[in-house]
Design a protein around this motif. Structure first.
Motif, PDB file in Angstrom:
ATOM      1  N   LEU A 331       0.842  -1.194   0.000  1.00 17.98           N
ATOM      2  CA  LEU A 331       0.000   0.000   0.000  1.00 17.98           C
ATOM      3  C   LEU A 331       0.876   1.243   0.000  1.00 17.98           C
ATOM      4  N   THR A 332       0.578   2.170  -0.932  1.00 20.51           N
ATOM      5  CA  THR A 332       1.263   3.463  -0.997  1.00 20.51           C
ATOM      6  C   THR A 332       0.230   4.570  -0.894  1.00 20.51           C
ATOM      7  N   VAL A 333       0.434   5.467   0.068  1.00 18.06           N
ATOM      8  CA  VAL A 333      -0.458   6.605   0.257  1.00 18.06           C
ATOM      9  C   VAL A 333       0.388   7.864   0.336  1.00 18.06           C
ATOM     10  N   VAL A 334       0.166   8.790  -0.616  1.00 16.09           N
ATOM     11  CA  VAL A 334       0.975  10.007  -0.700  1.00 16.09           C
ATOM     12  C   VAL A 334       0.055  11.216  -0.832  1.00 16.09           C
ATOM     13  N   SER A 335       0.300  12.237  -0.022  1.00 13.87           N
ATOM     14  CA  SER A 335      -0.411  13.516  -0.118  1.00 13.87           C
ATOM     15  C   SER A 335      -1.927  13.328  -0.101  1.00 13.87           C
ATOM     16  N   CYS A 336      -2.403  12.538   0.824  1.00 16.03           N
ATOM     17  CA  CYS A 336      -3.847  12.336   1.009  1.00 16.03           C
ATOM     18  C   CYS A 336      -4.217  12.800   2.417  1.00 16.03           C
ATOM     19  N   TYR A 337      -4.944  13.888   2.495  1.00 17.04           N
ATOM     20  CA  TYR A 337      -5.297  14.449   3.790  1.00 17.04           C
ATOM     21  C   TYR A 337      -6.288  13.573   4.534  1.00 17.04           C
ATOM     22  N   GLY A 338      -6.914  12.652   3.841  1.00 17.36           N
ATOM     23  CA  GLY A 338      -7.866  11.761   4.484  1.00 17.36           C
ATOM     24  C   GLY A 338      -7.228  10.670   5.321  1.00 17.36           C
ATOM     25  N   ILE A 339      -5.911  10.508   5.189  1.00 18.58           N
ATOM     26  CA  ILE A 339      -5.210   9.531   6.020  1.00 18.58           C
ATOM     27  C   ILE A 339      -4.922  10.163   7.371  1.00 18.58           C
ATOM     28  N   THR A 340      -5.666   9.710   8.365  1.00 23.11           N
ATOM     29  CA  THR A 340      -5.505  10.179   9.745  1.00 23.11           C
ATOM     30  C   THR A 340      -5.220   8.984  10.630  1.00 23.11           C
ATOM     31  N   ASP A 341      -5.058   9.228  11.902  1.00 24.23           N
ATOM     32  CA  ASP A 341      -4.821   8.121  12.833  1.00 24.23           C
ATOM     33  C   ASP A 341      -5.971   7.123  12.820  1.00 24.23           C
ATOM     34  N   LEU A 342      -7.192   7.634  12.762  1.00 24.34           N
ATOM     35  CA  LEU A 342      -8.364   6.766  12.779  1.00 24.34           C
ATOM     36  C   LEU A 342      -8.463   5.910  11.521  1.00 24.34           C
ATOM     37  N   SER A 343      -8.294   6.535  10.355  1.00 18.59           N
ATOM     38  CA  SER A 343      -8.409   5.784   9.105  1.00 18.59           C
ATOM     39  C   SER A 343      -7.241   4.823   8.920  1.00 18.59           C
ATOM     40  N   LEU A 344      -6.053   5.206   9.392  1.00 20.99           N
ATOM     41  CA  LEU A 344      -4.889   4.318   9.273  1.00 20.99           C
ATOM     42  C   LEU A 344      -5.075   3.071  10.125  1.00 20.99           C
ATOM     43  N   GLU A 345      -5.643   3.235  11.300  1.00 22.94           N
ATOM     44  CA  GLU A 345      -5.920   2.075  12.156  1.00 22.94           C
ATOM     45  C   GLU A 345      -6.937   1.150  11.504  1.00 22.94           C
ATOM     46  N   ALA A 346      -7.969   1.723  10.853  1.00 22.80           N
ATOM     47  CA  ALA A 346      -8.980   0.904  10.169  1.00 22.80           C
ATOM     48  C   ALA A 346      -8.362   0.121   9.017  1.00 22.80           C
ATOM     49  N   ILE A 347      -7.441   0.742   8.295  1.00 20.75           N
ATOM     50  CA  ILE A 347      -6.759   0.038   7.201  1.00 20.75           C
ATOM     51  C   ILE A 347      -5.931  -1.108   7.749  1.00 20.75           C
ATOM     52  N   GLY A 348      -5.259  -0.882   8.865  1.00 17.75           N
ATOM     53  CA  GLY A 348      -4.464  -1.946   9.476  1.00 17.75           C
ATOM     54  C   GLY A 348      -5.323  -3.139   9.875  1.00 17.75           C
ATOM     55  N   LYS A 349      -6.503  -2.871  10.409  1.00 14.41           N
ATOM     56  CA  LYS A 349      -7.395  -3.961  10.826  1.00 14.41           C
ATOM     57  C   LYS A 349      -8.038  -4.670   9.639  1.00 14.41           C
ATOM     58  N   GLY A 350      -8.265  -3.945   8.544  1.00 10.72           N
ATOM     59  CA  GLY A 350      -8.956  -4.533   7.400  1.00 10.72           C
ATOM     60  C   GLY A 350      -8.061  -5.213   6.392  1.00 10.72           C
ATOM     61  N   CYS A 351      -6.758  -4.989   6.476  1.00  9.91           N
ATOM     62  CA  CYS A 351      -5.807  -5.565   5.500  1.00  9.91           C
ATOM     63  C   CYS A 351      -4.870  -6.509   6.244  1.00  9.91           C
ATOM     64  N   GLY A 352      -5.346  -7.700   6.484  1.00  9.20           N
ATOM     65  CA  GLY A 352      -4.624  -8.637   7.333  1.00  9.20           C
ATOM     66  C   GLY A 352      -3.331  -9.166   6.761  1.00  9.20           C
ATOM     67  N   PHE A 353      -3.149  -9.096   5.425  1.00  9.62           N
ATOM     68  CA  PHE A 353      -1.943  -9.663   4.808  1.00  9.62           C
ATOM     69  C   PHE A 353      -0.993  -8.579   4.288  1.00  9.62           C
ATOM     70  N   LEU A 354      -1.186  -7.350   4.720  1.00  7.12           N
ATOM     71  CA  LEU A 354      -0.349  -6.247   4.265  1.00  7.12           C
ATOM     72  C   LEU A 354       1.094  -6.439   4.728  1.00  7.12           C
ATOM     73  N   LYS A 355       2.022  -6.404   3.766  1.00  5.81           N
ATOM     74  CA  LYS A 355       3.434  -6.626   4.088  1.00  5.81           C
ATOM     75  C   LYS A 355       4.268  -5.351   4.021  1.00  5.81           C
ATOM     76  N   GLN A 356       3.891  -4.425   3.163  1.00  5.44           N
ATOM     77  CA  GLN A 356       4.675  -3.192   3.081  1.00  5.44           C
ATOM     78  C   GLN A 356       3.768  -1.991   2.862  1.00  5.44           C
ATOM     79  N   ILE A 357       4.140  -0.870   3.496  1.00  5.60           N
ATOM     80  CA  ILE A 357       3.358   0.359   3.373  1.00  5.60           C
ATOM     81  C   ILE A 357       4.301   1.552   3.276  1.00  5.60           C
ATOM     82  N   LEU A 358       3.954   2.476   2.402  1.00 11.14           N
ATOM     83  CA  LEU A 358       4.666   3.743   2.264  1.00 11.14           C
ATOM     84  C   LEU A 358       3.675   4.866   2.533  1.00 11.14           C
ATOM     85  N   ILE A 359       3.975   5.687   3.518  1.00  7.86           N
ATOM     86  CA  ILE A 359       3.144   6.842   3.859  1.00  7.86           C
ATOM     87  C   ILE A 359       3.996   8.095   3.697  1.00  7.86           C
TER      88      ILE A 359
END
Length: 619
Positions: A331-359
């Motif tokens: 997952l790569t997320v760049v210059s998105c103001y919608g990425i907050t602590d709350l939404s990032l936590e939801a992504i972590g819980k919903g993507c159980g096989f995520l191996k790499q992330i770039l913020i």
């Protein structure tokens, strides 16, 4: 004169058809009465001038087409295409299926059009004539598989019609900054090149939904589509692709103002079982599209969301909470103001096989969200944070997990160098790569903290960190038990020879790549240690260091046997005295950078170029 009568190329006189009346008069006046002396008129002089041309040129295009399509092989066709622009044009419009392969004594091998040839035309070299030549030249030499046209305003439908007719094996088409190409060119390609698998369009303002729809309808094998900065392409194109391209696995859409939620939703919902790689950048899509991605993206493995200014926290939260991204690994997320602590936590819980992330450049992500995210993702292996200034060293240390293999921190200004209580990291022995770049607050205290648990590090990059000194780096060098393989400490201005000597002694048996560029306090002493201890070194960069001829002498006499790349750019103390050292090192070198070495003469450069013929030299 016999050529006029026998213009068909066989042994029979022309008895049928019709010559124009003027030509008939000339024919009778010449051959009508052999006994009568004829006056040479102006018309006859004109006829003699015309007779000087090759006889086959009097044929109309339709007959010349029939002759040229019967040429025995690719070599003959290529040679014929060189005769004139007219012949080239005719040959380039002969479809591969229309070529008549008649038996001949020619020993030329005929190859099947498997489409393994690649052609790239750029700038002034990209013209219709060149495309016609490519179409003719590749048709019988394995077939054109990949075509790229870049930065040209001289290609039109004519050239692409030739490609379409002569290259049905085309599988990859890339157009970048070609404003003269419109829908007509893509329509011609779609009619003939049904094997097309990858289409890449960038900065092509004349292409609209009509051209993309034609490709979608006629090229069912399309598996990869990139549309970048094409202002006339919109939702209609994506809907056509969704209907007609069941094999599409990769989609990239960037800076297309007419693409919105409707097109994205149709695409994701229709291709949910095959779409694996998705990249949306600078699009006017809303939270609705993100919710669709989260619900229908069950096959997506790589997702990049960049510059989505109209998507809010609600959309990113919905994307994660939908729990449809079960195959997502990157997952790569760049210059998105919608990425907050709350939404990032939801992504972590919903993507159980995520191996790499770039913020990157997500200004509302803080320590709390980062820690919550990493706690929710059990499979995370690579974490990359860039320009996230609300993240501090506390959040970074709290995000380290047992399976984390790579940590990259770039330009995070929230990191400060002050003592703090270090958490227990007995379970974090998996980290193999650590990169800290251009974090001005990062210093020896932070580095010492990492040194407490980086036992298995192999790759270390500490670039642009003016706050670290020899003592801070030594804490990592002493604790790394696996043996460092790649070390980059470029532009760390306060490092000295002492730490390089320690590095060479402790890790010389494993070190392969060493970058000391811009470390102005590094001298010949470092090269002496490298020469003595680094057996496996293949790449060393000492650009802008205080290196002299003596250092290169020691390096050339060292124990390393396979040095391949050497950079001494900007080393003002290196002179012509290093000529024999360069030549000795050149026995294995494939790359040498001696730019801005002002004491090296042009004659030495010429000598090196002549003798080190296997080595690419920058000077």
């Amino acid at each position: 004169m016999p050529a006029l009568v026998n213009y068909r190329g066989d042994d029979d006189y022309h008895t049928g058809g019709s010559l124009c009346s003027k030509d008939s008069t000339r024919f009778l006046s010449i051959y009508g009465s052999p006994c009568k002396r004829q006056r040479i008129s102006d018309s006859y002089s004109l006829f003699l001038e015309e007779e000087k041309k090759p006889s086959i040129e009097v044929l109309p295009d339709v007959l010349l087409y029939e002759i040229l399509r019967r040429l025995p092989g690719g070599q003959a066709r290529s040679a014929s295409a060189c005769v004139s622009n007219r012949w080239l044009t005719i040959l380039s419009n002969v479809r591969t299926s229309e070529m008549v392969h008649e038996p001949s004594n020619d020993t030329e091998m005929v190859q099947e059009n498997d489409g393994f040839l690649t052609r790239c035309l750029e700038g002034n070299k990209a013209t219709d004539r060149r495309l016609q030549s490519v179409a003719v030249g590749t048709s019988a030499r394995g077939g054109l598989g990949k075509l790229s046209v870049r930065g040209s305003n001289k290609v039109t439908k004519i050239g692409f019609t030739a490609i379409a007719h002569g290259c049905p094996s085309l599988k990859v088409l890339s157009l970048w900054n070609v404003p003269s190409i419109g829908d007509e060119a893509l329509i011609e390609i779609s009619k003939e090149c049904h094997l097309l698998e990858k289409l890449d369009l960038s900065h092509c303002p004349s292409i609209s939904n009509k051209g993309i729809s034609a490709i979608a309808q006629n090229c069912p094998n399309l598996s990869s589509l990139t549309i970048d900065s094409c202002k006339n392409i919109g939702n209609e194109s994506l809907q056509a692709v969704a209907r007609c391209c069941p094999n599409l696995q990769s989609i990239t859409i960037k800076d297309c103002p007419n693409v919105g939620d409707q097109g994205i939703a149709t695409l994701l919902s229709s291709l949910s079982s095959v779409l694996k790689k998705v990249k949306f950048q600078s699009l006017s899509i809303t939270d609705f599209s993100l919710a669709v991605i989260g619900h229908y993206g069950k096959s997506i493995t790589n997702l990049a969301l960049i510059g989505l200014q109209t998507a809010s926290q609600k959309g990113f939260w919905a994307m994660g909470s939908a729990k449809g991204l079960q195959s997502l690994t990157s997952l790569t997320v760049v210059s998105c103001y919608g990425i907050t602590d709350l939404s990032l936590e939801a992504i972590g819980k919903g993507c159980g096989f995520l191996k790499q992330i770039l913020i990157k450049k997500c200004c509302f992500v803080s320590d709390k969200g980062l820690v919550s995210f990493t706690e929710a993702t059990e499979s995370l292996e690579c974490l990359h944070l860039e320009e996230c200034n609300r993240v501090s060293q506390q959040g970074i240390l709290g995000s380290l997990k047992s399976k984390l293999k790579s940590l990259t921190i770039v330009k995070c200004m929230g990191i400060k160098d002050f003592p703090q209580e270090t958490p227990e990291f007995t379970q974090c022995g998996s980290l193999r790569s650590l990169t800290i770049r251009d974090c001005i607050g990062f210093g020896n205290t932070n580095l010492a903290t990492f040194g407490k648990f980086c036992f298995e590090l192999q790759n270390l990059e500490l670039s642009g960190l003016c706050g670290i000194t020899d003592s801070g780096l030594s804490s990592i060098l002493e604790n790394c038990q696996a043996g460092l393989v790649k070390v980059n400490v470029s532009n760390c201005l306060n490092l000295t020879d002492k730490v390089v000597v320690d590095l060479a002694k402790n890790h010389g048996g494993s070190l392969k790549v060493l970058n000391l560029e811009g470390c102005r306090r590094i001298t010949d002493e470092s090269l002496v240690s490298v020469a003595d201890y680094c057996l496996l070194l293949t790449d060393i960069d000492v650009s802008k260091c205080c290196i002299s001829d003596n250092g290169l002498h020691c390096l050339s006499e060292g124990v390393q046997m396979g040095l391949q790349v050497l950079s001494v750019s900007g080393c003002s103390k290196i002179s012509n005295k290093s000529a024999p050292f360069f030549k000795k090192l050149g026995e294995t070198l494939v790359g040498l950078n001696i730019q801005q070495c002002h004491l090296i003469s042009s004659s030495l450069v010429d000598s090196l170029i002549e003798n080190l013929w296997r080595c690419d030299i920058l000077y």
